[in-house]
Scaffold this motif. Structure first.
Motif, PDB file in Angstrom:
ATOM      1  N   LEU A 206       0.846  -1.187   0.000  1.00 10.90           N
ATOM      2  CA  LEU A 206       0.000   0.000   0.000  1.00 10.90           C
ATOM      3  C   LEU A 206       0.886   1.244   0.000  1.00 10.90           C
ATOM      4  O   LEU A 206       1.819   1.342   0.800  1.00 10.90           O
ATOM      5  N   VAL A 207       0.573   2.165  -0.890  1.00 17.44           N
ATOM      6  CA  VAL A 207       1.320   3.414  -1.005  1.00 17.44           C
ATOM      7  C   VAL A 207       0.611   4.497  -0.198  1.00 17.44           C
ATOM      8  O   VAL A 207      -0.610   4.656  -0.293  1.00 17.44           O
ATOM      9  N   TYR A 208       1.387   5.234   0.600  1.00 19.95           N
ATOM     10  CA  TYR A 208       0.857   6.351   1.386  1.00 19.95           C
ATOM     11  C   TYR A 208       1.342   7.671   0.792  1.00 19.95           C
ATOM     12  O   TYR A 208       2.534   7.824   0.520  1.00 19.95           O
ATOM     13  N   PHE A 209       0.416   8.631   0.662  1.00 24.86           N
ATOM     14  CA  PHE A 209       0.773   9.983   0.245  1.00 24.86           C
ATOM     15  C   PHE A 209       0.540  10.942   1.413  1.00 24.86           C
ATOM     16  O   PHE A 209      -0.480  10.860   2.110  1.00 24.86           O
ATOM     17  N   ALA A 210       1.484  11.847   1.618  1.00 25.55           N
ATOM     18  CA  ALA A 210       1.341  12.847   2.660  1.00 25.55           C
ATOM     19  C   ALA A 210       0.379  13.938   2.209  1.00 25.55           C
ATOM     20  O   ALA A 210       0.378  14.334   1.041  1.00 25.55           O
ATOM     21  N   VAL A 211      -0.445  14.401   3.141  1.00 23.73           N
ATOM     22  CA  VAL A 211      -1.354  15.524   2.884  1.00 23.73           C
ATOM     23  C   VAL A 211      -1.337  16.425   4.114  1.00 23.73           C
ATOM     24  O   VAL A 211      -0.912  16.030   5.199  1.00 23.73           O
ATOM     25  N   GLU A 212      -1.810  17.647   3.946  1.00 23.65           N
ATOM     26  CA  GLU A 212      -1.855  18.572   5.080  1.00 23.65           C
ATOM     27  C   GLU A 212      -3.028  18.264   5.997  1.00 23.65           C
ATOM     28  O   GLU A 212      -2.910  18.328   7.222  1.00 23.65           O
ATOM     29  N   LYS A 213      -4.184  17.919   5.414  1.00 23.01           N
ATOM     30  CA  LYS A 213      -5.381  17.612   6.180  1.00 23.01           C
ATOM     31  C   LYS A 213      -6.022  16.348   5.612  1.00 23.01           C
ATOM     32  O   LYS A 213      -6.514  16.357   4.481  1.00 23.01           O
ATOM     33  N   ALA A 223     -15.474  13.428  -3.628  1.00 26.47           N
ATOM     34  CA  ALA A 223     -16.148  14.379  -4.509  1.00 26.47           C
ATOM     35  C   ALA A 223     -15.764  14.187  -5.970  1.00 26.47           C
ATOM     36  O   ALA A 223     -16.549  14.497  -6.871  1.00 26.47           O
ATOM     37  N   GLU A 224     -14.554  13.665  -6.206  1.00 30.39           N
ATOM     38  CA  GLU A 224     -14.069  13.472  -7.575  1.00 30.39           C
ATOM     39  C   GLU A 224     -14.343  12.064  -8.102  1.00 30.39           C
ATOM     40  O   GLU A 224     -13.779  11.658  -9.117  1.00 30.39           O
ATOM     41  N   GLY A 225     -15.177  11.301  -7.411  1.00 32.87           N
ATOM     42  CA  GLY A 225     -15.578   9.987  -7.921  1.00 32.87           C
ATOM     43  C   GLY A 225     -14.840   8.816  -7.327  1.00 32.87           C
ATOM     44  O   GLY A 225     -15.053   7.671  -7.735  1.00 32.87           O
ATOM     45  N   GLY A 226     -13.962   9.072  -6.351  1.00 33.28           N
ATOM     46  CA  GLY A 226     -13.264   7.987  -5.679  1.00 33.28           C
ATOM     47  C   GLY A 226     -14.113   7.387  -4.561  1.00 33.28           C
ATOM     48  O   GLY A 226     -15.252   7.799  -4.326  1.00 33.28           O
ATOM     49  N   THR A 227     -13.552   6.409  -3.865  1.00 34.51           N
ATOM     50  CA  THR A 227     -14.256   5.691  -2.815  1.00 34.51           C
ATOM     51  C   THR A 227     -13.456   5.754  -1.521  1.00 34.51           C
ATOM     52  O   THR A 227     -12.229   5.593  -1.546  1.00 34.51           O
ATOM     53  N   VAL A 228     -14.119   5.973  -0.417  1.00 34.98           N
ATOM     54  CA  VAL A 228     -13.460   5.948   0.884  1.00 34.98           C
ATOM     55  C   VAL A 228     -13.579   4.536   1.450  1.00 34.98           C
ATOM     56  O   VAL A 228     -14.679   4.071   1.750  1.00 34.98           O
ATOM     57  N   LEU A 229     -12.448   3.847   1.564  1.00 34.32           N
ATOM     58  CA  LEU A 229     -12.432   2.483   2.088  1.00 34.32           C
ATOM     59  C   LEU A 229     -12.362   2.467   3.613  1.00 34.32           C
ATOM     60  O   LEU A 229     -12.931   1.594   4.257  1.00 34.32           O
ATOM     61  N   ARG A 230     -11.637   3.416   4.169  1.00 37.85           N
ATOM     62  CA  ARG A 230     -11.543   3.554   5.621  1.00 37.85           C
ATOM     63  C   ARG A 230     -11.482   5.047   5.926  1.00 37.85           C
ATOM     64  O   ARG A 230     -10.500   5.710   5.594  1.00 37.85           O
ATOM     65  N   PRO A 231     -12.535   5.598   6.545  1.00 35.71           N
ATOM     66  CA  PRO A 231     -12.590   7.039   6.800  1.00 35.71           C
ATOM     67  C   PRO A 231     -11.437   7.507   7.678  1.00 35.71           C
ATOM     68  O   PRO A 231     -10.788   6.704   8.362  1.00 35.71           O
ATOM     69  N   PRO A 232     -11.149   8.797   7.668  1.00 31.15           N
ATOM     70  CA  PRO A 232     -10.033   9.324   8.456  1.00 31.15           C
ATOM     71  C   PRO A 232     -10.113   8.920   9.928  1.00 31.15           C
ATOM     72  O   PRO A 232     -11.182   8.958  10.541  1.00 31.15           O
ATOM     73  N   MET A 235      -4.068   7.777  14.389  1.00 33.96           N
ATOM     74  CA  MET A 235      -3.193   6.669  14.749  1.00 33.96           C
ATOM     75  C   MET A 235      -1.859   7.252  15.194  1.00 33.96           C
ATOM     76  O   MET A 235      -1.690   8.472  15.238  1.00 33.96           O
ATOM     77  N   VAL A 236      -0.927   6.367  15.543  1.00 32.18           N
ATOM     78  CA  VAL A 236       0.296   6.816  16.200  1.00 32.18           C
ATOM     79  C   VAL A 236       1.093   7.832  15.378  1.00 32.18           C
ATOM     80  O   VAL A 236       1.694   8.745  15.929  1.00 32.18           O
ATOM     81  N   ALA A 237       1.073   7.696  14.037  1.00 31.28           N
ATOM     82  CA  ALA A 237       1.881   8.592  13.204  1.00 31.28           C
ATOM     83  C   ALA A 237       1.148   9.841  12.753  1.00 31.28           C
ATOM     84  O   ALA A 237       1.764  10.763  12.225  1.00 31.28           O
ATOM     85  N   GLY A 238      -0.171   9.884  12.932  1.00 30.27           N
ATOM     86  CA  GLY A 238      -0.925  11.039  12.485  1.00 30.27           C
ATOM     87  C   GLY A 238      -2.373  10.674  12.213  1.00 30.27           C
ATOM     88  O   GLY A 238      -2.915   9.753  12.825  1.00 30.27           O
ATOM     89  N   ARG A 239      -2.991  11.359  11.298  1.00 29.10           N
ATOM     90  CA  ARG A 239      -4.380  11.079  10.925  1.00 29.10           C
ATOM     91  C   ARG A 239      -4.385  10.580   9.485  1.00 29.10           C
ATOM     92  O   ARG A 239      -3.823  11.235   8.593  1.00 29.10           O
ATOM     93  N   MET A 240      -5.013   9.419   9.256  1.00 29.13           N
ATOM     94  CA  MET A 240      -4.931   8.797   7.941  1.00 29.13           C
ATOM     95  C   MET A 240      -6.272   8.255   7.485  1.00 29.13           C
ATOM     96  O   MET A 240      -7.221   8.134   8.263  1.00 29.13           O
ATOM     97  N   ALA A 255      -1.888  12.614   7.181  1.00 25.49           N
ATOM     98  CA  ALA A 255      -1.406  13.917   7.648  1.00 25.49           C
ATOM     99  C   ALA A 255      -0.554  13.631   8.876  1.00 25.49           C
ATOM    100  O   ALA A 255      -1.088  13.403   9.968  1.00 25.49           O
ATOM    101  N   PRO A 256       0.759  13.560   8.704  1.00 28.66           N
ATOM    102  CA  PRO A 256       1.618  13.252   9.838  1.00 28.66           C
ATOM    103  C   PRO A 256       1.453  14.300  10.945  1.00 28.66           C
ATOM    104  O   PRO A 256       1.083  15.445  10.677  1.00 28.66           O
ATOM    105  N   LYS A 257       1.728  13.903  12.159  1.00 28.74           N
ATOM    106  CA  LYS A 257       1.555  14.820  13.275  1.00 28.74           C
ATOM    107  C   LYS A 257       2.359  16.095  13.080  1.00 28.74           C
ATOM    108  O   LYS A 257       1.932  17.173  13.481  1.00 28.74           O
ATOM    109  N   SER A 258       3.491  15.989  12.424  1.00 36.92           N
ATOM    110  CA  SER A 258       4.320  17.172  12.189  1.00 36.92           C
ATOM    111  C   SER A 258       3.688  18.152  11.233  1.00 36.92           C
ATOM    112  O   SER A 258       4.053  19.319  11.154  1.00 36.92           O
TER     113      SER A 258
END
Length: 260
Positions: A206-213, A223-232, A235-240, A255-258
């Motif tokens: 599984l590939v993870y991409f960093a985001v601000e929020k 909104a762009e037609g994708g699917t949410v498999l596991r909502p935000p 967890m220990v490293a941030g919010r995913m 969104a890493p804690k930093s």
């Protein structure tokens, strides 16, 4: 993080995606992450190099470029750096893996292969020549983590140790989670395939991409037609969150804690 110019063997160094509709995928990820990309020339099969601030971050290719062959699943592929793709191919076979796409030259950029581990998780290998791989990482809109989800942790650990030199170590504050490292440097993660997933979900990277929020980016995927498999979730490293793009490719947003 500073720009990346080289990778140690065994380190994830590139990601790419093969999709039925390349243009639609490029537009989706441009809107989500701010990437820039154009469909490549015929001599590269139209392979599109996605960039952020002029630095390569991922590749996207049309499944039609495979010709009459059955198209592969629509998934992100993680590539590991190798000093010698042929030697790595042989190590994969010795360790019980399967080479799906034999070693091939990619112009003067490098050499590559695609393989599956003994549990079925597919990955790539990249021997860099003129092209080292991802040039910008660990910041919003770029690759930040690569994670193996598997049905047999011990067998997977043994395979990647022999084939790619990856060592696995349990993470003390995350039960069942293991860090993958190269010469003591953490480069990825490993965990059992999560309970509750549909039985047709195979072992996978599984590939993870960093985001601000995470919540904002997840809403944009939907909104762009994708699917949410596991909502935000926190967890220990941030919010995913774990999502799927409109053509079916799963990936994670964090969104890493930093980064808040």
């Amino acid at each position: 993080m500073p720009e990346v110019t080289s990778y140690q063997p065994g380190t994830p160094c590139w990601i790419d995606l093969m999709v039925p509709d390349q243009r639609a995928a490029l537009d989706f990820y441009a809107g989500l992450f701010g990437w820039e990309a154009e469909i490549g020339p015929p001599e590269t099969g139209g392979y599109a190099m996605c960039t952020l601030r002029g630095k390569p971050v991922a590749g996207v290719m049309s499944a039609a470029a495979m010709g009459d062959e059955a198209p592969p699943p629509t998934v992100w592929t993680t590539y590991f750096c190798s000093a010698d793709a042929q030697a790595t191919s042989e190590a994969v076979s010795r360790a019980g893996g399967t080479v799906l796409l034999p070693v091939m030259d990619v112009m003067d950029l490098g050499r590559m292969l695609v393989a599956a581990d003994p549990l079925g998780a597919v990955f790539g290998v990249w021997q860099p020549l003129a092209f080292p791989g991802v040039g910008l990482a660990n910041e919003p809109g770029t690759l930040i983590w690569n994670e193996l989800n598997t049905t047999d942790r011990e067998a997977a650990s043994a395979f990647y140790a022999e084939a790619l030199g990856l060592e696995s170590t349990p993470v003390g504050d995350a039960a069942g989670y293991f860090e993958l490292s190269v010469d003591g440097r953490t480069v990825g993660g490993l965990q059992p395939l999560r309970e509750g997933l549909p039985p047709e979900v195979p072992p996978h990277w599984l590939v993870y991409f960093a985001v601000e929020k995470a919540d904002r980016s997840t809403a944009k995927v939907s909104a762009e037609g994708g699917t949410v498999l596991r909502p935000p979730y926190d967890m220990v490293a941030g919010r995913m969150a774990v999502v799927r793009d409109p053509q079916g490719a799963p990936f994670a947003l964090i969104a890493p804690k930093s980064m808040g």
